[in-house]
Design a protein around this motif. Structure first.
Motif, PDB file in Angstrom:
ATOM      1  N   GLU A   7      39.813  60.782  36.853  1.00 15.11           N
ATOM      2  CA  GLU A   7      40.453  60.594  38.228  1.00 15.11           C
ATOM      3  C   GLU A   7      39.501  59.711  39.208  1.00 15.11           C
ATOM      4  OE1 GLU A   7      43.107  64.620  39.105  1.00 15.11           O
ATOM      5  OE2 GLU A   7      40.902  64.721  39.108  1.00 15.11           O
ATOM      6  N   SER A   8      38.024  60.015  38.816  1.00 16.77           N
ATOM      7  CA  SER A   8      37.119  59.264  39.643  1.00 16.77           C
ATOM      8  C   SER A   8      36.988  57.774  39.190  1.00 16.77           C
ATOM      9  CB  SER A   8      35.785  59.860  39.411  1.00 16.77           C
ATOM     10  OG  SER A   8      34.612  59.172  39.829  1.00 16.77           O
ATOM     11  N   VAL A   9      37.184  57.600  37.802  1.00 20.77           N
ATOM     12  CA  VAL A   9      37.175  56.065  37.164  1.00 20.77           C
ATOM     13  C   VAL A   9      38.575  55.299  37.864  1.00 20.77           C
ATOM     14  CG1 VAL A   9      37.515  54.732  35.037  1.00 20.77           C
ATOM     15  CG2 VAL A   9      35.901  56.603  35.195  1.00 20.77           C
ATOM     16  N   VAL A  10      39.773  56.031  37.826  1.00 18.09           N
ATOM     17  CA  VAL A  10      40.939  55.521  38.162  1.00 18.09           C
ATOM     18  C   VAL A  10      40.857  55.203  39.931  1.00 18.09           C
ATOM     19  CG1 VAL A  10      43.259  55.627  38.713  1.00 18.09           C
ATOM     20  CG2 VAL A  10      42.208  56.157  36.332  1.00 18.09           C
ATOM     21  N   ARG A  11      40.154  55.881  40.587  1.00 19.60           N
ATOM     22  CA  ARG A  11      39.762  55.796  41.998  1.00 19.60           C
ATOM     23  C   ARG A  11      39.214  54.539  42.153  1.00 19.60           C
ATOM     24  NH1 ARG A  11      39.003  58.571  46.908  1.00 19.60           N
ATOM     25  NH2 ARG A  11      39.555  60.609  45.864  1.00 19.60           N
ATOM     26  N   GLU A  12      38.061  54.403  41.138  1.00 16.19           N
ATOM     27  CA  GLU A  12      37.333  53.239  41.402  1.00 16.19           C
ATOM     28  C   GLU A  12      38.038  51.846  40.682  1.00 16.19           C
ATOM     29  OE1 GLU A  12      34.316  52.789  43.075  1.00 16.19           O
ATOM     30  OE2 GLU A  12      34.942  54.781  43.693  1.00 16.19           O
ATOM     31  N   LEU A  13      38.866  52.033  39.886  1.00 13.27           N
ATOM     32  CA  LEU A  13      39.778  50.894  39.331  1.00 13.27           C
ATOM     33  C   LEU A  13      40.554  50.323  40.589  1.00 13.27           C
ATOM     34  CD1 LEU A  13      40.543  49.277  37.157  1.00 13.27           C
ATOM     35  CD2 LEU A  13      42.136  51.155  36.448  1.00 13.27           C
ATOM     36  N   TYR A  14      41.225  51.439  41.336  1.00 14.41           N
ATOM     37  CA  TYR A  14      42.018  50.820  42.419  1.00 14.41           C
ATOM     38  C   TYR A  14      41.322  50.458  43.491  1.00 14.41           C
ATOM     39  CZ  TYR A  14      45.306  51.747  46.510  1.00 14.41           C
ATOM     40  OH  TYR A  14      45.952  51.646  47.532  1.00 14.41           O
ATOM     41  N   ARG A  15      39.923  50.823  43.600  1.00 12.73           N
ATOM     42  CA  ARG A  15      39.026  50.222  44.849  1.00 12.73           C
ATOM     43  C   ARG A  15      38.728  48.899  44.103  1.00 12.73           C
ATOM     44  NH1 ARG A  15      35.772  52.167  48.568  1.00 12.73           N
ATOM     45  NH2 ARG A  15      35.873  54.393  47.533  1.00 12.73           N
ATOM     46  N   ASP A  16      38.579  48.768  42.957  1.00 15.29           N
ATOM     47  CA  ASP A  16      38.214  47.021  42.594  1.00 15.29           C
ATOM     48  C   ASP A  16      39.338  46.447  42.666  1.00 15.29           C
ATOM     49  OD1 ASP A  16      35.842  48.022  41.823  1.00 15.29           O
ATOM     50  OD2 ASP A  16      36.204  48.368  39.533  1.00 15.29           O
ATOM     51  N   LEU A  17      40.632  47.052  42.449  1.00 14.46           N
ATOM     52  CA  LEU A  17      41.784  45.954  42.558  1.00 14.46           C
ATOM     53  C   LEU A  17      41.831  45.551  44.048  1.00 14.46           C
ATOM     54  CD1 LEU A  17      44.214  45.470  40.733  1.00 14.46           C
ATOM     55  CD2 LEU A  17      45.318  47.129  41.760  1.00 14.46           C
ATOM     56  N   LEU A  18      41.895  46.738  44.798  1.00 15.47           N
ATOM     57  CA  LEU A  18      42.073  46.134  46.363  1.00 15.47           C
ATOM     58  C   LEU A  18      40.980  45.144  46.745  1.00 15.47           C
ATOM     59  CD1 LEU A  18      43.033  49.455  48.017  1.00 15.47           C
ATOM     60  CD2 LEU A  18      44.319  47.520  47.294  1.00 15.47           C
ATOM     61  N   THR A  19      39.691  45.408  46.339  1.00 12.02           N
ATOM     62  CA  THR A  19      38.763  44.442  46.707  1.00 12.02           C
ATOM     63  C   THR A  19      38.840  43.058  46.086  1.00 12.02           C
ATOM     64  OG1 THR A  19      37.093  46.401  46.541  1.00 12.02           O
ATOM     65  CG2 THR A  19      35.898  44.148  46.259  1.00 12.02           C
ATOM     66  N   ALA A  20      39.332  43.176  44.676  1.00  6.35           N
ATOM     67  CA  ALA A  20      39.672  41.625  44.278  1.00  6.35           C
ATOM     68  C   ALA A  20      40.618  41.010  45.140  1.00  6.35           C
ATOM     69  CB  ALA A  20      40.183  41.822  42.571  1.00  6.35           C
ATOM     70  N   TRP A  21      41.727  41.868  45.745  1.00  6.61           N
ATOM     71  CA  TRP A  21      42.585  41.135  46.534  1.00  6.61           C
ATOM     72  C   TRP A  21      42.008  40.721  47.765  1.00  6.61           C
ATOM     73  CZ3 TRP A  21      47.641  39.671  46.489  1.00  6.61           C
ATOM     74  CH2 TRP A  21      48.320  39.465  47.950  1.00  6.61           C
ATOM     75  N   ASN A  22      41.285  41.607  48.518  1.00  9.60           N
ATOM     76  CA  ASN A  22      40.629  41.201  49.865  1.00  9.60           C
ATOM     77  C   ASN A  22      39.656  39.887  49.523  1.00  9.60           C
ATOM     78  OD1 ASN A  22      41.860  43.170  50.690  1.00  9.60           O
ATOM     79  ND2 ASN A  22      40.073  44.521  51.255  1.00  9.60           N
ATOM     80  N   ASP A  23      39.082  39.790  48.307  1.00 12.99           N
ATOM     81  CA  ASP A  23      38.192  38.740  47.934  1.00 12.99           C
ATOM     82  C   ASP A  23      38.887  37.548  47.371  1.00 12.99           C
ATOM     83  OD1 ASP A  23      35.786  40.227  48.717  1.00 12.99           O
ATOM     84  OD2 ASP A  23      35.511  40.635  46.489  1.00 12.99           O
ATOM     85  N   ARG A  24      40.385  37.542  47.562  1.00 14.78           N
ATOM     86  CA  ARG A  24      41.237  36.541  47.218  1.00 14.78           C
ATOM     87  C   ARG A  24      40.830  36.032  45.759  1.00 14.78           C
ATOM     88  NH1 ARG A  24      43.855  34.175  51.353  1.00 14.78           N
ATOM     89  NH2 ARG A  24      43.450  32.133  50.612  1.00 14.78           N
ATOM     90  N   ASP A  25      40.347  37.010  44.935  1.00 11.89           N
ATOM     91  CA  ASP A  25      39.961  36.562  43.555  1.00 11.89           C
ATOM     92  C   ASP A  25      40.988  36.993  42.431  1.00 11.89           C
ATOM     93  OD1 ASP A  25      38.527  36.408  40.954  1.00 11.89           O
ATOM     94  OD2 ASP A  25      36.652  37.160  41.977  1.00 11.89           O
ATOM     95  N   ALA A  26      41.986  36.087  42.317  1.00 12.12           N
ATOM     96  CA  ALA A  26      43.132  36.394  41.362  1.00 12.12           C
ATOM     97  C   ALA A  26      42.625  36.692  39.704  1.00 12.12           C
ATOM     98  CB  ALA A  26      43.810  35.016  41.267  1.00 12.12           C
ATOM     99  N   GLU A  27      41.482  36.034  39.408  1.00 14.43           N
ATOM    100  CA  GLU A  27      41.230  36.117  37.955  1.00 14.43           C
ATOM    101  C   GLU A  27      40.521  37.651  37.875  1.00 14.43           C
ATOM    102  OE1 GLU A  27      41.508  34.455  35.201  1.00 14.43           O
ATOM    103  OE2 GLU A  27      42.286  32.755  36.476  1.00 14.43           O
TER     104      GLU A  27
END
Length: 155
Positions: A7-27
């Motif tokens: 669960e902790s790893v998936v929470r961080e995966l989701y955080r990484d996903l939103l961070t990549a969006w917020n950083d406008r980093d498609a790759e």
């Protein structure tokens, strides 16, 4: 009871996903998906894993995208190596410090443990329109407003 390691790893995966969006980093956003993963966008677009970066590049190039803030609702182990994450999300338009109620969303992530690590197999962002229920919209906004004010991505 605390979160499991998965669960902790998936929470961080989701955080990484939103961070990549917020950083406008498609790759980077696309790299978090399994090869057979699927993105279901806010507008209903359905994009398979290998096409996600190509789908997002023109969005980030041609549109001033808003940034996410989100609050977890649920992390649930579905079985060995599979986790469901549910959240509510809001978006802050560029140059603004407040949430845009038209961009409220309910988000779902299904993640699987795969080599070399956990990957998104489904990310779905559904508009939270709350038709005929303005109190639900107000509650959604009120819950996320402190995060937006503090630029806090995920709670």
């Amino acid at each position: 009871m605390g979160e499991t390691h998965a669960e902790s790893v998936v929470r961080e995966l989701y955080r990484d996903l939103l961070t990549a969006w917020n950083d406008r980093d498609a790759e980077r956003f696309a790299s978090l998906f399994a090869e057979d993963g699927v993105l279901v966008g806010f507008d209903g677009s359905q994009v398979d894993g290998p096409e996600i970066a190509k789908h997002l590049v023109p969005i980030f190039q041609d549109h001033p995208t808003s940034t996410y803030v989100a609050r977890l609702r649920e992390l649930r182990i579905l079985g060995p190596g599979a986790v469901l994450l549910r959240s509510i999300a809001g978006m802050i338009p560029p140059g603004d410090g407040s949430l845009n109620p038209a961009a409220n969303a309910v988000q779902t992530v299904v993640a699987e443990r795969r080599l070399p690590g956990w990957r998104v197999v489904l990310f779905q962002s559904t508009p939270a329109q709350y038709h005929g229920r303005p109190e639900a919209t107000a509650a959604h906004m009120a819950e996320l407003a402190p995060q937006a004010a503090n630029a806090e991505l995920l709670t």
